[in-house]
Structures are given as C-alpha cells and as structure tokens.
Enzyme design. Structure first.
Site, mmCIF file in Angstrom:
data_model
loop_
_atom_site.group_PDB
_atom_site.id
_atom_site.type_symbol
_atom_site.label_atom_id
_atom_site.label_comp_id
_atom_site.label_asym_id
_atom_site.label_seq_id
_atom_site.Cartn_x
_atom_site.Cartn_y
_atom_site.Cartn_z
ATOM 1 N N PRO A 267 0.836 -1.163 -0.151
ATOM 2 C CA PRO A 267 -0.091 0.001 0.119
ATOM 3 C C PRO A 267 0.761 1.263 -0.097
ATOM 4 O O PRO A 267 1.895 1.197 0.507
ATOM 5 C CB PRO A 267 -0.738 -0.190 1.275
ATOM 6 C CG PRO A 267 0.000 -0.894 2.127
ATOM 7 C CD PRO A 267 0.950 -2.028 1.255
ATOM 8 N N GLY A 268 0.277 2.309 -0.710
ATOM 9 C CA GLY A 268 1.097 3.603 -0.606
ATOM 10 C C GLY A 268 -0.002 4.383 -0.291
ATOM 11 O O GLY A 268 0.113 5.083 1.085
ATOM 12 N N ARG A 305 -3.872 15.870 -8.601
ATOM 13 C CA ARG A 305 -4.851 14.628 -8.512
ATOM 14 C C ARG A 305 -6.282 15.319 -9.233
ATOM 15 O O ARG A 305 -7.085 14.254 -9.898
ATOM 16 C CB ARG A 305 -4.999 14.128 -7.330
ATOM 17 C CG ARG A 305 -3.665 13.382 -6.667
ATOM 18 C CD ARG A 305 -3.986 12.618 -5.622
ATOM 19 N NE ARG A 305 -4.495 11.319 -5.893
ATOM 20 C CZ ARG A 305 -5.755 11.009 -5.462
ATOM 21 N NH1 ARG A 305 -6.460 11.805 -4.965
ATOM 22 N NH2 ARG A 305 -6.201 9.623 -5.899
ATOM 23 N N TYR A 309 -7.265 12.955 -12.322
ATOM 24 C CA TYR A 309 -8.009 11.839 -11.987
ATOM 25 C C TYR A 309 -9.412 12.304 -11.504
ATOM 26 O O TYR A 309 -10.217 11.537 -11.355
ATOM 27 C CB TYR A 309 -7.580 11.145 -10.795
ATOM 28 C CG TYR A 309 -6.070 10.572 -10.994
ATOM 29 C CD1 TYR A 309 -5.764 9.750 -12.019
ATOM 30 C CD2 TYR A 309 -4.980 10.708 -10.097
ATOM 31 C CE1 TYR A 309 -4.351 9.481 -12.145
ATOM 32 C CE2 TYR A 309 -3.727 10.616 -9.823
ATOM 33 C CZ TYR A 309 -3.562 9.903 -11.216
ATOM 34 O OH TYR A 309 -2.177 9.463 -11.216
ATOM 35 N N CYS A 335 -0.773 29.135 -15.106
ATOM 36 C CA CYS A 335 -1.096 29.687 -16.032
ATOM 37 C C CYS A 335 -2.116 28.716 -16.858
ATOM 38 O O CYS A 335 -1.412 28.363 -18.259
ATOM 39 C CB CYS A 335 -0.235 30.600 -16.891
ATOM 40 S SG CYS A 335 -0.703 31.994 -17.748
ATOM 41 N N GLU A 336 -2.698 28.137 -16.554
ATOM 42 C CA GLU A 336 -3.840 27.083 -17.388
ATOM 43 C C GLU A 336 -5.307 27.056 -16.841
ATOM 44 O O GLU A 336 -5.521 27.058 -15.673
ATOM 45 C CB GLU A 336 -3.300 25.745 -17.313
ATOM 46 C CG GLU A 336 -1.839 25.205 -17.907
ATOM 47 C CD GLU A 336 -1.634 24.195 -18.569
ATOM 48 O OE1 GLU A 336 -2.699 23.318 -18.913
ATOM 49 O OE2 GLU A 336 -0.626 23.684 -18.646
HETATM 50 N N1 LLP Z 1 2.186 -1.477 -6.110
HETATM 51 C C1 LLP Z 1 2.329 -1.367 -7.374
HETATM 52 C C2 LLP Z 1 3.033 -2.460 -8.364
HETATM 53 C C3 LLP Z 1 2.003 -0.174 -8.048
HETATM 54 O O1 LLP Z 1 1.804 -0.038 -9.045
HETATM 55 C C4 LLP Z 1 1.265 0.797 -6.961
HETATM 56 C C5 LLP Z 1 0.636 2.054 -7.493
HETATM 57 C C6 LLP Z 1 1.150 0.456 -5.542
HETATM 58 C C7 LLP Z 1 1.773 -0.828 -5.271
HETATM 59 C C8 LLP Z 1 0.502 1.289 -4.586
HETATM 60 O O2 LLP Z 1 -0.763 1.605 -4.745
HETATM 61 P P1 LLP Z 1 -1.677 2.399 -3.797
HETATM 62 O O3 LLP Z 1 -1.746 1.488 -2.463
HETATM 63 O O4 LLP Z 1 -1.094 3.589 -3.439
HETATM 64 O O5 LLP Z 1 -3.181 2.582 -4.457
HETATM 65 N N2 LLP Z 1 -1.173 8.569 -8.729
HETATM 66 C C9 LLP Z 1 -2.364 7.781 -8.640
HETATM 67 C C10 LLP Z 1 -2.180 6.420 -7.872
HETATM 68 C C11 LLP Z 1 -1.122 5.510 -8.966
HETATM 69 C C12 LLP Z 1 -0.972 4.281 -8.268
HETATM 70 C C13 LLP Z 1 0.168 3.627 -9.344
HETATM 71 N N3 LLP Z 1 0.529 2.512 -8.430
HETATM 72 C C14 LLP Z 1 -3.319 8.432 -7.550
HETATM 73 O O6 LLP Z 1 -3.095 9.514 -7.141
HETATM 74 O O7 LLP Z 1 -4.392 8.034 -7.380
#
Ligand code: LLP
Length: 410
Positions: A267-268, A305, A309, A335-336
C-alpha cells in the site's frame, strides 16, 4: 467517529505564520498508525507490508517508516538508491520493473535487491544475463478495479504484468536458465472499493501458483490499492473483515501448496494519504458573472490529482470556518484553465488572505508535483507527537532560477 488526526485545526494558522504557505504538513503519528494497523487487520503470521514509496518519498517519512521496521516497494533505480542510502536493507526492498532499460537492470542487479518482472521480454533478458538468480513475476490478474481509469492496472487494457495465459512461457524461460521464482505478484489498481474484485484477483493468481508448479515460492504479493475515503460521504472499508477473508483464502491455498508462504501487500495511499494537508493562502477573489473564484498561491503543479483523475479532495477554510456558505471555484496560480482544485464547491465565505487546507494530500500529491511555470515546490513539515520537523525547504524564486542555471550544460 474515529479521530483521524492528532493535528489540531488551530495549529494550521500557526504553521502558516511560522513556515509560510504553500506548505505540506504530515501527521507522523497517523502514518505509523496506518502502517501498523494493517498487521492487526491481516492476521496471517507471515505478512510483510511494503510501503509503496512512490506515494510519498519524503526522507522524513521514509525514515519514520524505517524506524517502524517497514519494508519498501520501489519502482525506479533512484528509489532503490535512496532507500539503501537511508539504511533500508536490500532484503527489505522489492523492485518492480516497468519498461526498464538494460543499463537500469544492471544497476539494480548490483544492489542485490529482488526484481519483480512483469514482461516476458524483460524476463528473457534478465534470465540470460543472470542465470540461477531469484525473481518475482508480476502477473496481470485479469481484473480491473480502481478509482479512475488511469489507476486501473489489471484487465484487458493495461501495460502491466504478464498475462495469466502466458504462464507456460514463464516456466520455459525460468527452467531454461535455472531461475528460481520466489514470488508471484499482482497489483489490480488504486483506491479499490469493491473488495470482491480484490478477492477475485487473489484467487486468479493463487490458481496459477497452485496449478503451475512453482516449487521455490516464498511469497505471494497482492500489491496495493487499499482505498482511502476522500469524500466526506465515502464509507471506510472494513479492513478487519477484509483481513479475515484474505487470511482464510491464503490459508486454504497454503494447505494445497504444502507450505506456509508469506503474504506481501504494497500500500502507498493507505499509509500516507490521510496524514497530509496542503496549506495555502487565498490571494484574490473574483466574481465572474456570479461565479466566485478563489485564487490561491498553490496550483496543480503542487497537487495534480483533481486535474489528472478528477479526484475529490476536501477543502476547509480554516480562517473563517463559520462564515456564510457560498459556492466557489478554488483555483491556483498556474497559467492554465484546468488549474482548479475544486469547482463549484460550497465553502464558508472565503476572503483574500484566508488560509485553506486541502485534505488527504499525503499520497501522490507532493510526489507528483513539479516546478511547472517555474514555481518552487512547497516546504514540507512533519509533525510527530506535537513536535515540528521542517523536512523540505521551498526554494526562493531566485534560488529556483539559479538551480536551473547550475544544472544547465555550459
Ligand atoms: N504496487 C504497485 C506495483 C503499484 O503500481 C502501486 C501503485 C502500488 C503498489 C501502490 O498503490 P496504492 O496502494 O497507493 O493504491 N497516482 C495515483 C495512484 C497511482 C498508483 C500507481 N501504482 C493517484 O493519485 O491516485
């Protein structure tokens, strides 16, 4: 209601005065809480939570997680180098390769970090260059999910992973070069609300693991994607129930496999999103034929974001929380035309000089930022048990210009 953050609202004004705006603020205690609670929810004893550092690679945050024994998911050579420099050990890092070059492959191999490979062509090159190595294989789980089409990584239209139907080619390449497949991986998408889709991805991958005789497996990695409620009306997912269900699916699988393997998750968003705030100031109020526009001193270069998105981020007017409710477009200084954090949002009256916070700004906000229009990225402040740590400093306008001159080839 769970009290999410330990940062008191009144403190934001104090931070604005002390550190200036725009400013990113992170609640360190919440980051640690989110990281650790996944271990309580998912009771499988062999569990590793790998923080996806792409969500926020701030060094203060990485150090905080390292001090809490975190593992890491990385996606670029520089992420790997940074993690190693900060003292994460190579065994605690997984490198997920996505369209890398041969040079990058060599660079990572030298570090000793395990590769997670998601294409037959890269696997062929890796195996030929490093026979008898260990590797993890990323599959496309054949399920699409995620909160926007740009963050869905499984299913028919995605560049990620090896198709489940290509598993026999994996077997051929790995046996030819005596490669040990120690892990299987999938990542379905980001911000997944339908847990059924996660279970389906898991069972698709476990079916391959079971049927196709991978005798050296040590772990199965089910990626990230844990959802965070961005809208005030969004429900929080029952991750305790989720943990029980996946432990049961995994336990059945391990019985069939004949060995208890590790489960990895990556998780991120879940770890850092809710911890972060972007604090900004309103420079101008405009009334365009009845449409009120609040112009701030930040922009989509700091938080993209909503533009990328269509993401919803809660906004609060901390200077006038009890003001009369009005409808605003909250925009930036880039400027957009697309440079808006929210359109037609009801907020307490905004006056010039008011401070606003954008919530849930800890994941994929600073890390996806840029200096577009030549505006510096904001400073970043980490707050741990009430103590403030300024962890990144904004460049002055002149310093930003100088940094470009310094990096130019003369
Ligand atoms: N593992 C892999 C292989 C991934 O590609 C990703 C995210 C993660 C883990 C972590 O995913 P998470 O738990 O954060 O959902 N920028 C986008 C999210 C892009 C995620 C890309 N890959 C946003 O702001 O919603």
């Amino acid at each position: 209601m769970e009290k999410i953050t330990t940062i008191d609202k009144n403190l934001f004004i104090h931070y604005a005065e002390k550190y200036g705006t725009p400013l990113y603020i992170y609640d360190a205690d919440l980051i640690v809480k989110r990281y650790k609670e996944l271990y309580n929810y998912i009771k499988w004893p062999k569990l590793k939570i790998l923080y996806a550092m792409k969500a926020n690679y701030n060094i203060g945050i990485l150090n905080l997680l390292k001090n809490n024994q975190a593992f890491l998911d990385t996606v670029s050579p520089a992420e790997v180098h940074l993690a190693l420099k900060l003292g994460f050990s190579k065994e605690d890092i997984l490198f997920t390769a996505n369209n890398i070059t041969d040079d990058e492959m060599q660079e990572i191999k030298k570090t000793g970090v395990l590769f997670n490979i998601g294409s037959l062509s890269r696997l062929q090159k890796f195996a030929a260059a490093y026979p008898e190595s260990e590797v993890c294989i990323r599959f496309n789980p054949d399920v699409y999910a995620g909160e926007h089409k740009h963050v869905q990584t499984g299913g028919a239209i995605t560049k990620f992973g090896v198709l489940l139907s290509e598993v026999d080619r994996i077997k051929e390449i790995t046996s030819k070069y005596n490669i040990k497949v120690v892990g299987l991986h999938e990542h379905t998408g980001s911000g997944i609300s339908e847990t059924d889709k996660i279970y389906k991805s898991m069972t698709n991958l476990l079916e391959i693991a079971h049927q196709k005789d991978f005798p050296h497996l040590q772990f199965i990695d089910f990626g990230g994607g844990f959802k965070v409620p961005y809208k005030p009306t969004s429900a929080r997912i029952d991750y305790a129930g989720f943990g029980e269900k996946i432990s049961s699916i995994f336990s059945d699988f391990c019985k069939r496999y004949g060995k208890d393997l590790y489960i990895y998750f990556e998780p991120g968003k879940y770890i850092v999103a809710e911890s972060g705030y972007l604090l900004m100031e309103v420079n101008s109020i405009k009334n365009n034929r009845g449409r009120l526009i609040a112009g701030t001193n930040s922009g989509f270069n700091h938080l993209i974001r909503p533009l990328l998105y269509d993401a919803y981020h809660q906004i609060e007017n901390i200077s006038n929380p009890d003001g009369e409710l009005k409808i605003y477009d909250v925009c930036g200084n880039i400027c957009e035309t697309g440079d808006c954090f929210a359109e037609q949002r009801e907020l307490p009256e905004i006056r010039e000089g008011d401070k606003l916070i954008i919530k849930n700004a800890g994941a994929y906000c600073y890390s996806m930022g840029s200096i577009y229009n030549l505006r510096s990225m904001p400073s970043e402040l980490l707050v741990a048990k009430g103590e403030e740590f300024l962890i990144t400093k904004k460049l002055s306008n002149k310093a930003l210009a100088d940094s470009l001159i310094a990096s130019a080839i003369k």
